[in-house]
Write a protein that holds these residues in place. Structure first.
Motif, PDB file in Angstrom:
ATOM      1  N   LEU A  11       0.833  -1.203   0.000  1.00 59.78           N
ATOM      2  CA  LEU A  11       0.000   0.000   0.000  1.00 59.78           C
ATOM      3  C   LEU A  11       0.862   1.246   0.000  1.00 59.78           C
ATOM      4  O   LEU A  11       0.545   2.248  -0.635  1.00 59.78           O
ATOM      5  N   TRP A 341      -9.646   5.968  -0.936  1.00 60.99           N
ATOM      6  CA  TRP A 341      -8.622   5.292  -0.154  1.00 60.99           C
ATOM      7  C   TRP A 341      -8.429   3.870  -0.664  1.00 60.99           C
ATOM      8  O   TRP A 341      -9.265   3.345  -1.415  1.00 60.99           O
ATOM      9  N   MET A 343      -7.952   0.054   0.630  1.00 66.20           N
ATOM     10  CA  MET A 343      -8.226  -0.737   1.815  1.00 66.20           C
ATOM     11  C   MET A 343      -7.625  -2.121   1.667  1.00 66.20           C
ATOM     12  O   MET A 343      -7.685  -2.731   0.588  1.00 66.20           O
ATOM     13  N   ALA A 349      -5.875   0.874   5.962  1.00 62.90           N
ATOM     14  CA  ALA A 349      -6.095   1.616   4.716  1.00 62.90           C
ATOM     15  C   ALA A 349      -5.141   2.798   4.621  1.00 62.90           C
ATOM     16  O   ALA A 349      -4.606   3.270   5.630  1.00 62.90           O
ATOM     17  N   ASN A 390      -6.306  -5.611  -2.909  1.00 57.46           N
ATOM     18  CA  ASN A 390      -6.829  -4.490  -2.126  1.00 57.46           C
ATOM     19  C   ASN A 390      -8.137  -4.007  -2.735  1.00 57.46           C
ATOM     20  O   ASN A 390      -8.576  -4.508  -3.790  1.00 57.46           O
ATOM     21  N   VAL A 428     -10.305   3.086  10.437  1.00 52.65           N
ATOM     22  CA  VAL A 428     -10.950   2.752   9.171  1.00 52.65           C
ATOM     23  C   VAL A 428     -12.439   2.482   9.378  1.00 52.65           C
ATOM     24  O   VAL A 428     -13.299   3.027   8.675  1.00 52.65           O
TER      25      VAL A 428
END
Length: 451
Positions: A11, A341, A343, A349, A390, A428
């Motif tokens: 991420l 975003w 996640m 996230a 994701n 989150v």
């Protein structure tokens, strides 16, 4: 290397972000703050005592049970602002009925209680109720005690969870609350932790949490408790936080192999169990929920408030190959500010958009506008080196998020010269719940799968 660390590193490769301290928002205050400001201006004081009277007598949108449920939900939201005390005007019939009851209350004492129940700066009526499936939209209209001034809120949308099965659930919860009241008769406050669904995430967990709050609110307003001068403050704990310390209520929900649903509720004080309900079979018909337990990303996608006529998101490939450039297409069919975003399956996230200091990402999208992420925003290309999965999830809001939520989002958002802050599961889940309560919000999701 653990799966959680791999997800975090991947991420981080997706985004560039800022590292300020998150700003916490008060629950449910954004939509009610302008209304309470107007009531305070009418009353000439900031500390308000309000009597939530309820819906109009002639309305047909709600049954009597639904109308009472909605009134209690409005009271809970007003209490959550921290700006309001509630008068017991709507409970006055119960107080009056106790004049000849077993409390030993004299007629004069009962009348004094009734007068006190109407002592407040304004009465709040629920007007313009309009039913749409499992929700009702209405406005709060406050009229001052002298009837010289009134204030009306913007439309407020509330869930309605009544029907077959609800009375079954409520009977179990009311029994659990009675056992709690007997075990802790002098309790002054209780914190309600979100129900946990075994095997994943289920919308029934949220529905059961709502019903438990309603049952505890009813206990807090029970005539005997009011006449004894007892108070019981009912507070919700944010999702994803540990249910420990103080006096708490928690619950579990599960569906067995035969598709039968079960629930258990437990009250604890500093870890010591006070009143367990035991596992009870329940009917969930009419709760308006899906009992299926799902992994986190599936649950977010399945419960998203999507509207393809306003906003859509699609991955350029499904799946992407290792070494391939990652890209997503965002299509807007209405003017709206965008908040996106990425996640991860472990409920963490990163905020992707907007990027602070990046004008293209901070400007609202226009109707018919399409953007490619990340290149369409002038951001660096993203190339995945390892397999992962994701969810890219976006919120579209015409006027932007309420100030408190906007501040929290931007506190975790990327900047042109800094990296994003990894949001913990508690943040989150809390942000997801609060943003979905924003009037007019639209969601769109797309899987990012690398094989």
């Amino acid at each position: 290397m653990t799966a959680r660390l791999v997800a975090a590193l991947l991420l981080a490769a997706l985004l560039a972000a800022l590292l300020p301290t998150a700003v916490r928002a008060d629950p449910g205050t954004a939509a009610l703050s302008p209304f309470l400001d107007a009531v305070a201006a009418c009353a000439g004081r900031r500390d308000l005592t309000l009597a939530v009277v309820g819906v109009e007598p002639g309305q047909t949108a709600l049954s009597r049970e639904q109308a009472e449920e909605v009134r209690l939900a409005v009271e809970s939201r007003l209490q959550a602002t921290g700006r309001v005390k509630l008068a017991a005007a709507a409970d006055v019939v119960r107080i009056k009925a106790l004049r000849e009851g077993t409390t030993g209350l004299s007629a004069a004492e009962a009348e004094a209680q009734i007068r006190a129940a109407f002592a407040g700066e304004a009465s709040v009526f629920l007007v313009g109720a309009s039913r749409a499936g499992a929700t009702v939209a209405l406005r709060l209209q406050a009229v001052t005690r002298t009837a010289e001034c009134k204030a009306t809120s913007e439309p407020l949308v509330l869930p309605i969870r009544t029907g077959a099965g609800v009375s079954d659930v409520d009977a179990v919860l009311e029994g659990a609350v009675r056992a709690f009241a007997q075990a802790a008769p002098n309790a002054r406050a209780v914190e309600v932790c979100p129900f946990v669904a075994e095997g994943g995430h289920s919308t029934c967990a949220a529905a059961l949490t709502d019903r438990l709050v309603i049952a505890l609110d009813a206990e807090a307003r029970a005539p005997n408790r009011i006449l004894r001068g007892g108070q019981l403050e009912v507070r919700r704990r944010p999702p994803g936080t540990a249910c420990a310390g103080g006096l708490t209520a928690s619950g579990r929900f599960l569906t067995d192999r035969d598709r039968q649903s079960w629930m258990e509720v437990e009250f604890q004080r500093e870890g010591a169990v006070l009143a367990p309900s035991g596992r009870r079979r329940i009917g969930i018909e009419g709760l308006g929920c899906d009992p299926t337990p799902r992994p986190f990303l599936d649950h977010v996608a399945a419960t998203a408030r999507t509207d393809g006529g306003r906003l859509s998101v699609a991955a350029a490939a499904t799946p992407f190959a290792r070494g391939q450039r990652l890209e997503l297409r965002i299509d807007s069919r209405a003017r709206q500010k965008l908040y996106c975003w990425v996640m991860a399956p472990d409920e963490t996230a990163f905020v992707a958009l907007p990027v602070r200091g990046n004008d293209a990402s901070e400007a609202p999208l226009k109707p018919g506008e399409a953007r490619r992420y990340p290149r369409g925003y002038g951001l660096d290309e993203i190339v995945a080196a390892e397999p992962f999965e994701n969810l890219f999830s976006c919120f579209g809001v015409e006027g932007g998020l309420p100030p408190e939520l906007e501040a929290r989002w931007l506190a975790a958002a990327p900047g042109t010269d800094a990296e994003a802050r990894l949001l913990a599961p508690s943040d989150v889940l809390d942000l997801l719940e609060r943003i979905r309560l924003t009037p007019g919000v639209t969601e769109a999701t797309a899987r990012i799968v690398v094989r």
